[in-house]
Design a protein around this motif. Sequence first.
Motif, PDB file in Angstrom:
ATOM      1  N   SER A  88       0.786  -1.241   0.000  1.00 25.33           N
ATOM      2  CA  SER A  88       0.000   0.000   0.000  1.00 25.33           C
ATOM      3  C   SER A  88       0.816   1.288   0.000  1.00 25.33           C
ATOM      4  O   SER A  88       0.318   2.317  -0.463  1.00 25.33           O
ATOM      5  N   ALA A  89       2.064   1.285   0.497  1.00 18.02           N
ATOM      6  CA  ALA A  89       2.810   2.549   0.564  1.00 18.02           C
ATOM      7  C   ALA A  89       3.080   3.152  -0.827  1.00 18.02           C
ATOM      8  O   ALA A  89       2.731   4.311  -1.072  1.00 18.02           O
ATOM      9  N   PRO A  90       3.665   2.402  -1.761  1.00 21.36           N
ATOM     10  CA  PRO A  90       3.873   2.980  -3.088  1.00 21.36           C
ATOM     11  C   PRO A  90       2.562   3.408  -3.762  1.00 21.36           C
ATOM     12  O   PRO A  90       2.508   4.469  -4.389  1.00 21.36           O
ATOM     13  N   ALA A  91       1.500   2.626  -3.600  1.00 21.05           N
ATOM     14  CA  ALA A  91       0.205   2.957  -4.211  1.00 21.05           C
ATOM     15  C   ALA A  91      -0.324   4.275  -3.648  1.00 21.05           C
ATOM     16  O   ALA A  91      -0.764   5.161  -4.393  1.00 21.05           O
ATOM     17  N   LEU A  92      -0.259   4.404  -2.323  1.00 22.65           N
ATOM     18  CA  LEU A  92      -0.778   5.610  -1.673  1.00 22.65           C
ATOM     19  C   LEU A  92       0.062   6.837  -2.055  1.00 22.65           C
ATOM     20  O   LEU A  92      -0.483   7.925  -2.308  1.00 22.65           O
ATOM     21  N   ALA A 243      10.371   0.487  -6.571  1.00 26.45           N
ATOM     22  CA  ALA A 243       9.888   0.826  -5.227  1.00 26.45           C
ATOM     23  C   ALA A 243       9.869  -0.418  -4.351  1.00 26.45           C
ATOM     24  O   ALA A 243       9.311  -1.439  -4.740  1.00 26.45           O
ATOM     25  N   PRO A 244      10.488  -0.369  -3.158  1.00 29.53           N
ATOM     26  CA  PRO A 244      10.402  -1.513  -2.249  1.00 29.53           C
ATOM     27  C   PRO A 244       8.950  -1.753  -1.845  1.00 29.53           C
ATOM     28  O   PRO A 244       8.176  -0.811  -1.741  1.00 29.53           O
ATOM     29  N   SER A 245       8.604  -3.024  -1.614  1.00 31.20           N
ATOM     30  CA  SER A 245       7.242  -3.386  -1.236  1.00 31.20           C
ATOM     31  C   SER A 245       7.057  -3.193   0.273  1.00 31.20           C
ATOM     32  O   SER A 245       7.762  -3.813   1.069  1.00 31.20           O
ATOM     33  N   SER A 247       3.875  -1.755   3.406  1.00 34.03           N
ATOM     34  CA  SER A 247       2.559  -1.152   3.643  1.00 34.03           C
ATOM     35  C   SER A 247       2.754   0.218   4.279  1.00 34.03           C
ATOM     36  O   SER A 247       3.753   0.488   4.941  1.00 34.03           O
ATOM     37  N   ILE A 248       1.775   1.097   4.095  1.00 38.15           N
ATOM     38  CA  ILE A 248       1.866   2.466   4.607  1.00 38.15           C
ATOM     39  C   ILE A 248       1.926   2.472   6.140  1.00 38.15           C
ATOM     40  O   ILE A 248       2.500   3.391   6.745  1.00 38.15           O
ATOM     41  N   ASP A 249       1.381   1.421   6.739  1.00 37.73           N
ATOM     42  CA  ASP A 249       1.393   1.337   8.209  1.00 37.73           C
ATOM     43  C   ASP A 249       2.817   1.225   8.737  1.00 37.73           C
ATOM     44  O   ASP A 249       3.205   1.923   9.673  1.00 37.73           O
ATOM     45  N   TYR A 250       3.616   0.350   8.107  1.00 38.05           N
ATOM     46  CA  TYR A 250       5.028   0.220   8.515  1.00 38.05           C
ATOM     47  C   TYR A 250       5.853   1.404   8.012  1.00 38.05           C
ATOM     48  O   TYR A 250       6.742   1.891   8.701  1.00 38.05           O
ATOM     49  N   ALA A 251       5.564   1.844   6.773  1.00 33.38           N
ATOM     50  CA  ALA A 251       6.392   2.875   6.155  1.00 33.38           C
ATOM     51  C   ALA A 251       6.274   4.215   6.876  1.00 33.38           C
ATOM     52  O   ALA A 251       7.272   4.884   7.121  1.00 33.38           O
TER      53      ALA A 251
END
Length: 350
Positions: A88-92, A243-245, A247-251
């Motif tokens: 989700s981080a790269p997508a967001l 982009a590393p894989s 999630s926005i929660d961890y990132a």
Amino acid sequence: KIVPVILAGGSGTRLWPISRDSLPKQFLPLSTSGGTLYQDTLQRVAPGEMFASPIIVTNEEFRFFAQRQAREVGIEPTVLLEPVRRDSAPALIAATLLAQSLHGDEATLLVLAADHVIGDTGLFHEACRKAHGAAKLGNIVTFGITPTEPRTSYGYIRRGAALNGGSAAQVEAFAEKPTAEVARDYVEAGYLWNSGNFLFPAHVMLEEAEGFEPEIVDAVRRAVTTAKNDLGFCRLGADFHAAPSLSIDYAVLERTSRAAVVEGNFPWSDVGSWNAMREIGETDEFGNVQRGPVRVIDAENSYVHSEGPLVAAIGVSGLSVVATGDAVLVMPSERSEEVKHLVASLKKER
Ligand code: GDD
Ligand code: MG
């Protein structure tokens, strides 16, 4: 206006055998309204006084689901396509950069999971208004849900100082997917579940992401700059692969000091398991949910769902039975979290 962003690129494996990699749960007609969870999400933030036209971020392979299902509910979104899954981080971040170029640096975004059930749109909008107030103070705002049990599949939020006269609070700590033991402590200590939806000013998210994950922001920025518009789709450039894989929660959420939380007092479910499907479904007087060609006699608290053959059950209790044209799943409902392990082991054999 708030710019809604719907993240619709995940692959729900816990609702196997109905949810598959090639057709994940957000695009399946699982909603009690007869539509899909993605369509419910779109309608919750339909363009109008409060919301601008939505941005959808999904994988290349789901582009026609995303576009066609939006048109079915009368919405023409911007569909941003990822060439590859990067969580989700790269997508967001891609959606945030695009929203900035469409609406300016000061744009406010509401990022939503595509596959949640929210029971009361009025209460949800009220929470969004409170979140908007807290976002104006320079925060990434989360929506906290009062936990009912110590689940390990969620993020947990500890509230700090009150903001805006108590309509929001600063986030003092955010912990993504704790162990069962830690989750138990958190529930006792009054932490909230993170609902997985976020409201924030674009520049705040980008500043934080740039600080913690410059490699992701770099790659995504290049992918957005080289994006190509094609027949109503916006295809991210090949740099997205770099982009590393994560999630926005961890990132970002676990590390930022610029997060706030609004209590989401709306009915909420992330429909993360067949047991959750039973809980949100319409039950008969014995607590059973029956969907599709199904017949039960003397059953209680069971979930019986068929998309293929007629399924019949006699004298069962607390069971989940899910059948499709090519697979049948039978298990005690309380073990429905284990479906993801089953799917993983099936994949290994192939
Ligand atoms: N476009 C895109 N690309 N979307 C993605 C990708 C991706 O690679 N990966 C995931 N998503 C989407 C999913 O479709 C979903 O709508 C959303 O991002 C969240 O991803 P999940 O994979 O469902 O996350 P989760 O359920 O494990 O955890 C999140 O939600 C929980 C609540 O349901 C976290 O935010 C937790 O903190 C939270 O408690
Ligand atoms: Mg989820």
